[in-house]
Motif scaffolding. Structure first.
Motif, mmCIF file in Angstrom:
data_model
loop_
_atom_site.group_PDB
_atom_site.id
_atom_site.type_symbol
_atom_site.label_atom_id
_atom_site.label_comp_id
_atom_site.label_asym_id
_atom_site.label_seq_id
_atom_site.Cartn_x
_atom_site.Cartn_y
_atom_site.Cartn_z
ATOM 1 N N ASP A 94 90.821 66.262 -2.694
ATOM 2 C CA ASP A 94 91.768 66.859 -3.647
ATOM 3 C C ASP A 94 92.701 65.824 -4.262
ATOM 4 O O ASP A 94 93.917 66.016 -4.320
ATOM 5 N N GLY A 95 92.136 64.699 -4.687
ATOM 6 C CA GLY A 95 92.926 63.675 -5.351
ATOM 7 C C GLY A 95 93.825 62.865 -4.444
ATOM 8 O O GLY A 95 94.747 62.202 -4.910
ATOM 9 N N THR A 96 93.552 62.910 -3.143
ATOM 10 C CA THR A 96 94.361 62.168 -2.169
ATOM 11 C C THR A 96 93.445 61.303 -1.304
ATOM 12 O O THR A 96 92.398 61.766 -0.844
ATOM 13 N N LEU A 97 93.866 60.067 -1.082
ATOM 14 C CA LEU A 97 93.137 59.163 -0.198
ATOM 15 C C LEU A 97 93.610 59.410 1.227
ATOM 16 O O LEU A 97 94.806 59.299 1.521
ATOM 17 N N THR A 98 92.688 59.778 2.103
ATOM 18 C CA THR A 98 93.027 60.085 3.492
ATOM 19 C C THR A 98 92.059 59.363 4.417
ATOM 20 O O THR A 98 91.054 58.791 3.986
ATOM 21 N N GLU A 99 92.370 59.416 5.689
ATOM 22 C CA GLU A 99 91.490 58.896 6.736
ATOM 23 C C GLU A 99 91.044 57.464 6.453
ATOM 24 O O GLU A 99 89.880 57.117 6.658
ATOM 25 N N VAL A 100 91.965 56.621 6.001
ATOM 26 C CA VAL A 100 91.644 55.208 5.791
ATOM 27 C C VAL A 100 91.581 54.565 7.175
ATOM 28 O O VAL A 100 92.573 54.536 7.906
ATOM 29 N N THR A 101 90.391 54.084 7.540
ATOM 30 C CA THR A 101 90.161 53.561 8.881
ATOM 31 C C THR A 101 89.579 52.165 8.815
ATOM 32 O O THR A 101 88.564 51.933 8.149
ATOM 33 N N LEU A 102 90.218 51.238 9.509
ATOM 34 C CA LEU A 102 89.702 49.885 9.653
ATOM 35 C C LEU A 102 88.783 49.859 10.869
ATOM 36 O O LEU A 102 89.202 50.224 11.975
#
Length: 166
Positions: free
Chosen positions: A152-160
């Motif tokens: 929904d236009g949001t960057l989430t769950e950014v995982t290294l």
């Protein structure tokens, strides 16, 4: 939308092939982003053949064959977010302000070159993501790559993701 983000693969100079853990992510990614320094066209061919969608740019170590197939900067709208991909953004000091000025209107900027993972947001500007390198850790403790989700236009769950040492 699931993203797989990598850079600085440097094949076959730094490793003979991409790590299995990274390759196992390909079927789960809707979009693969590569921020340059492929070094060989075989890696580009592999990712093109196994990815649903590939967005890539060339880096400073990429020769004429790769530069003929890839742009210096790529722009894409993904799940309602405006992305830009570039190889180099210059020194760490002042990066946020410099990138906000260079990439106005971009929500997320993916970059590489340093082999150092990076995740910050420029004041009033884009979120800056560097996945590090999955094949050449240089002075970092691990080789790395990123995954993220756009919802929904949001960057989430950014995982290294840290890869095991070879």
């Amino acid at each position: 939308m699931r993203l797989l983000i990598m850079s600085d693969t440097h094949l076959p100079k730094r490793a003979k092939r991409l790590p299995e853990q990274l390759l196992a992510e390909l079927p789960h990614a809707d979009v693969v982003l590569h921020a340059g320094d492929w070094v060989d066209t075989a890696t580009l061919d592999l990712l093109e053949s196994r990815s649903r969608r590939l967005i890539g740019v060339y880096g400073n170590n990429d020769g004429p064959d790769l530069r003929a197939r890839l742009p210096e900067v790529a722009h894409a709208e993904l799940g309602g977010l405006r992305f830009a991909v570039v190889h180099e953004t210059g020194p760490a000091h002042g990066r946020e302000a410099r990138c906000a000025a260079r990439f106005p209107g971009v929500d997320v900027l993916v970059f590489g070159h340093s082999h150092i993972p990076w995740d910050t947001t420029a004041p009033g500007g884009p979120r800056l993501l560097n996945p590090g390198s999955p094949t050449d850790r240089r002075r970092q403790p691990h080789c790395t790559y990123l995954t993220a989700t756009v919802t929904d236009g949001t960057l989430t769950e950014v995982t290294l993701h840290r890869l095991p040492r070879r």
